[in-house]
Motif scaffolding. Structure first.
Motif, PDB file in Angstrom:
ATOM      1  N   GLU A   1       0.833  -1.207   0.000  1.00 38.51           N
ATOM      2  CA  GLU A   1       0.000   0.000   0.000  1.00 38.51           C
ATOM      3  C   GLU A   1       0.862   1.248   0.000  1.00 38.51           C
ATOM      4  O   GLU A   1       0.563   2.213  -0.708  1.00 38.51           O
ATOM      5  CB  GLU A   1      -0.936  -0.006   1.213  1.00 38.51           C
TER       6      GLU A   1
ATOM      7  N   ARG B   1       0.917   4.017  -2.899  1.00 38.25           N
ATOM      8  CA  ARG B   1       0.644   5.416  -2.588  1.00 38.25           C
ATOM      9  C   ARG B   1       1.786   6.312  -3.058  1.00 38.25           C
ATOM     10  O   ARG B   1       1.569   7.367  -3.657  1.00 38.25           O
ATOM     11  CB  ARG B   1       0.425   5.590  -1.083  1.00 38.25           C
TER      12      ARG B   1
ATOM     13  N   GLU C   1       1.679   9.280  -5.832  1.00 35.09           N
ATOM     14  CA  GLU C   1       2.136  10.644  -5.561  1.00 35.09           C
ATOM     15  C   GLU C   1       3.191  11.081  -6.566  1.00 35.09           C
ATOM     16  O   GLU C   1       3.177  12.224  -7.041  1.00 35.09           O
ATOM     17  CB  GLU C   1       2.693  10.745  -4.144  1.00 35.09           C
TER      18      GLU C   1
END
Length: 140
Positions: free
Chosen positions: A57, A61, A65
């Motif tokens: 995760e 993420r 980004e």
């Protein structure tokens, strides 16, 4: 008591003659210890899976980004590259010097060499310079 004896390292001898005052401890089956080991292993596996999931995760993420940041940088570069879209403020002062529309015209300063016509005062409205210029311009 048997677990305590087992932890302290007391060994139970089998096939030995015992007195009446000897404490006989039956050896426990290894089922309990194997169940404990299996439970611990299962808990460790769950913990490992949880850690792997958290790392996945976090990586997803971070990748998202990075993608958003690269997209923003690309968009900013496009806006800075086109002065018509962003203007002088978006260009960061690159377009700070404003030019006149006729700065790059080839024959811009041709009228400098011509002598200026001095205004004459004539009291007649038909023969004065303004009336002659007006007639030349609009009545031809």
């Amino acid at each position: 008591l048997p677990a305590r004896l087992r932890r302290t390292g007391v060994k139970v001898l089998e096939n030995v003659e015992r007195d009446a005052d000897d404490v006989v401890v039956e050896p426990e089956s290894d089922d309990d210890s194997s169940d404990d080991d299996e439970d611990e292993t299962a808990e460790l596996m769950k913990e490992l899976e949880r850690i792997k999931k958290e790392r996945e995760e976090e990586a997803a993420r971070k990748a998202e980004e990075d993608q958003a940041r690269l997209e923003h940088e690309r968009k900013e570069a496009m806006l800075r590259g086109n002065p018509l879209l962003g203007g002088a403020a978006a260009a960061g002062g690159a377009m700070g010097v404003k030019r006149r529309w006729d700065d790059d015209v080839v024959f811009r300063h041709q009228a400098r060499n011509e002598p200026e016509v001095k205004k004459r005062f004539i009291n007649d409205t038909i023969r004065n310079d303004f009336h002659k210029k007006f007639l030349n311009k609009y009545v031809k």
